[in-house]
Motif scaffolding. Structure first.
Motif, PDB file in Angstrom:
ATOM      1  N   MET A 330     -65.458  41.715  -9.023  1.00  0.00           N
ATOM      2  CA  MET A 330     -66.664  40.895  -8.949  1.00  0.00           C
ATOM      3  C   MET A 330     -67.879  41.712  -9.383  1.00  0.00           C
ATOM      4  N   LEU A 331     -68.695  41.094 -10.221  1.00  0.00           N
ATOM      5  CA  LEU A 331     -69.920  41.754 -10.666  1.00  0.00           C
ATOM      6  C   LEU A 331     -70.953  41.800  -9.550  1.00  0.00           C
ATOM      7  N   GLY A 332     -71.651  42.921  -9.504  1.00  0.00           N
ATOM      8  CA  GLY A 332     -72.745  43.042  -8.552  1.00  0.00           C
ATOM      9  C   GLY A 332     -74.105  42.888  -9.191  1.00  0.00           C
ATOM     10  N   VAL A 354     -68.784  45.535  -8.699  1.00  0.00           N
ATOM     11  CA  VAL A 354     -68.903  46.538  -9.752  1.00  0.00           C
ATOM     12  C   VAL A 354     -70.262  46.428 -10.420  1.00  0.00           C
ATOM     13  N   ARG A 355     -70.849  47.599 -10.661  1.00  0.00           N
ATOM     14  CA  ARG A 355     -72.121  47.686 -11.368  1.00  0.00           C
ATOM     15  C   ARG A 355     -71.971  48.676 -12.513  1.00  0.00           C
ATOM     16  N   VAL A 356     -72.585  48.383 -13.635  1.00  0.00           N
ATOM     17  CA  VAL A 356     -72.456  49.248 -14.805  1.00  0.00           C
ATOM     18  C   VAL A 356     -73.610  50.235 -14.840  1.00  0.00           C
ATOM     19  N   ALA A 357     -73.362  51.374 -15.483  1.00  0.00           N
ATOM     20  CA  ALA A 357     -74.405  52.376 -15.641  1.00  0.00           C
ATOM     21  C   ALA A 357     -75.520  51.825 -16.524  1.00  0.00           C
ATOM     22  N   ALA A 358     -76.746  52.208 -16.221  1.00  0.00           N
ATOM     23  CA  ALA A 358     -77.893  51.673 -16.950  1.00  0.00           C
ATOM     24  C   ALA A 358     -77.894  52.132 -18.404  1.00  0.00           C
ATOM     25  N   ILE A 359     -77.452  53.366 -18.647  1.00  0.00           N
ATOM     26  CA  ILE A 359     -77.417  53.902 -20.009  1.00  0.00           C
ATOM     27  C   ILE A 359     -75.957  54.143 -20.380  1.00  0.00           C
ATOM     28  N   ALA A 384     -73.330  37.203 -18.060  1.00  0.00           N
ATOM     29  CA  ALA A 384     -72.595  37.131 -16.797  1.00  0.00           C
ATOM     30  C   ALA A 384     -73.567  37.313 -15.646  1.00  0.00           C
ATOM     31  N   ALA A 385     -73.320  36.599 -14.546  1.00  0.00           N
ATOM     32  CA  ALA A 385     -74.220  36.626 -13.397  1.00  0.00           C
ATOM     33  C   ALA A 385     -73.569  37.383 -12.246  1.00  0.00           C
ATOM     34  N   PRO A 386     -74.365  37.878 -11.301  1.00  0.00           N
ATOM     35  CA  PRO A 386     -73.781  38.490 -10.105  1.00  0.00           C
ATOM     36  C   PRO A 386     -72.811  37.515  -9.429  1.00  0.00           C
ATOM     37  N   GLY A 387     -71.654  38.018  -9.048  1.00  0.00           N
ATOM     38  CA  GLY A 387     -70.624  37.176  -8.456  1.00  0.00           C
ATOM     39  C   GLY A 387     -69.585  36.707  -9.430  1.00  0.00           C
ATOM     40  N   ASP A 388     -69.885  36.785 -10.749  1.00  0.00           N
ATOM     41  CA  ASP A 388     -68.872  36.450 -11.742  1.00  0.00           C
ATOM     42  C   ASP A 388     -67.751  37.497 -11.712  1.00  0.00           C
ATOM     43  N   MET A 389     -66.565  37.084 -12.142  1.00  0.00           N
ATOM     44  CA  MET A 389     -65.432  38.005 -12.211  1.00  0.00           C
ATOM     45  C   MET A 389     -65.328  38.582 -13.611  1.00  0.00           C
ATOM     46  N   VAL A 390     -65.057  39.874 -13.676  1.00  0.00           N
ATOM     47  CA  VAL A 390     -64.863  40.576 -14.952  1.00  0.00           C
ATOM     48  C   VAL A 390     -63.590  41.400 -14.842  1.00  0.00           C
ATOM     49  N   ASP A 391     -63.044  41.763 -15.994  1.00  0.00           N
ATOM     50  CA  ASP A 391     -61.890  42.647 -16.025  1.00  0.00           C
ATOM     51  C   ASP A 391     -62.368  44.091 -16.030  1.00  0.00           C
TER      52      ASP A 391
END
Length: 396
Positions: A330-332, A354-359, A384-391
């Motif tokens: 789940m995206l954060g 999950v959160r991605v690095a800013a850079i 994609a929005a927070p709460g969406d599912m990603v691989d």
């Protein structure tokens, strides 16, 4: 080839695996074969269990004789069977794993039995049917059954299964000989003094570390200069199943890996993948070896090793399903729409999100070191929005 459209990641993966030769088979002792992949189907050489066995401690009886009483005529223990037969009104003391005596067809568990010398009495409900508390011959497997399919990982459970099935050695592909080279005049060995125009070289170490635990023999070709004759000499002398280079895979004036490979007979299959990071990766064959040219940027080298080098090594070693396995998370946070390339973004999975690095710059090892996963974004993926599912792909 340089003007060709970017190759989709899945197509690049399939074409890379098509380059892989079948390595010779060797037969290793069970302990040495653990963790490898079966190089052929492994069938049972015996039946397990080879006889009907008791599944409980108790008394072997005939179900027709219930509710008793019985005369106890002997004992059967694991490794020490009762030699006679059970007839009407008789019972044999039996223990878990012991061979059922002839004539007996069920086991009265000891918690439902009362013994008075050699007399046995029912003190409960008793076994409900013929075969109760008995492990029938062949319950686990029978001689000739295929237990492990070719290409399956020889996990601890499968190794144990093969041993019980009568095998002392198992067929596997021999270790994969992987030659690793870094290229670039700017590179110096890690730990050496570094000049203003130089960079410590760590891609070889990183790639070798990513292959740790796999059945490989690493051949370190060191740091090769941006010099075509030197590269040709190194490549012409190659004796390996797989050559992995990092750096020099693009088409600049100092990117000499591809022309040097071609000059010593390499046939390049593809170059440039619709991938971020790692677009300039190339692949082909040099005599009997597969060649993979990775980008020099460390994150690009890491990602392409994860996506292509590790799976190729696994395939060479016999893995029937080497493709990297993604899972959902789940995206954060929100993510923007993606461009035309598959994106593998460094991320951190914490507290179920999950959160991605800013850079996401491909030179930043610190960001990579902090990541515990890569977030996959398909080409042209929408916002994609927070709460969406990603691989995601987990990073060890």
């Amino acid at each position: 080839m340089s003007g060709a459209p970017l190759l989709p990641v899945d197509q690049a993966f399939d074409r890379l695996l098509a380059l892989a030769p079948a390595l010779p088979i060797e037969h290793l002792p069970l302990a040495d074969a653990a963790g490898r992949w079966a190089a052929g189907d492994i069938a049972a050489l015996r039946t397990q269990p080879v006889s009907d066995l008791s599944a409980m401690d108790g008394y072997a009886i005939r179900h027709a004789d219930l509710p008793g009483p019985w005369e106890i005529i002997g004992e059967s223990a694991a490794g020490r069977s009762f030699a006679g037969a059970v007839n009407t009104g008789q019972a044999v003391r039996i223990f878990t794993g012991a061979v059922m005596p002839a004539g007996a067809d069920c086991v009265l568990v000891q918690e439902e039995a009362r013994r008075d010398g050699t007399k046995l009495h029912l003190d409960g409900d008793g076994p409900g049917h013929v075969g109760r508390n008995v492990r029938r011959r062949g319950l686990d497997f029978c001689e000739g059954d295929t237990l492990i399919a070719a290409g399956q990982r020889l996990t601890p459970a499968r190794v144990a299964l093969a041993g019980v099935a009568g095998h002392g050695r198992l067929p596997v592909r021999r270790r994969v000989r992987v030659a690793i080279a870094a290229t670039g005049d700017e590179l110096v060995p890690a730990g050496s003094p570094v000049g203003p125009a130089q960079l410590p070289e760590t891609n070889r170490l990183m790639i070798a570390s990513q292959l740790a635990g796999m059945p490989v023999e690493i051949i370190d070709l060191g740091i090769l200069p941006d010099d075509r004759p030197a590269l040709e000499t190194a490549f012409a002398a190659l004796d390996a199943d797989l050559l992995v280079t990092s750096g020099g895979a693009s088409v600049g004036d100092h990117d000499l890996v591809q022309p040097a490979l071609k000059s010593v007979g390499a046939q390049m299959d593809f170059w440039r993948i619709a991938l971020r990071p790692g677009k300039p990766m190339m692949a082909g064959r040099l005599r009997d070896a597969v060649v993979i040219g990775l980008p020099g940027n460390p994150v690009s080298a890491f990602v392409t090793t994860l996506l292509f080098v590790r799976p190729l090594v696994a395939a060479l070693a016999g893995d029937a399903d080497p493709r990297p396995k993604a899972r959902a998370a789940m995206l954060g946070e929100a993510l923007p729409a993606n461009g035309p390339r598959t994106d593998y973004m460094r991320g951190e999975l914490r507290d179920g999100r999950v959160r991605v690095a800013a850079i996401q710059d491909s030179s930043m090892l610190r960001t990579l070191a902090r990541a515990n996963c890569l977030v996959l974004r398909a080409p042209h993926a929408p916002e994609a929005a927070p709460g969406d599912m990603v691989d995601i792909l987990d990073l060890a």
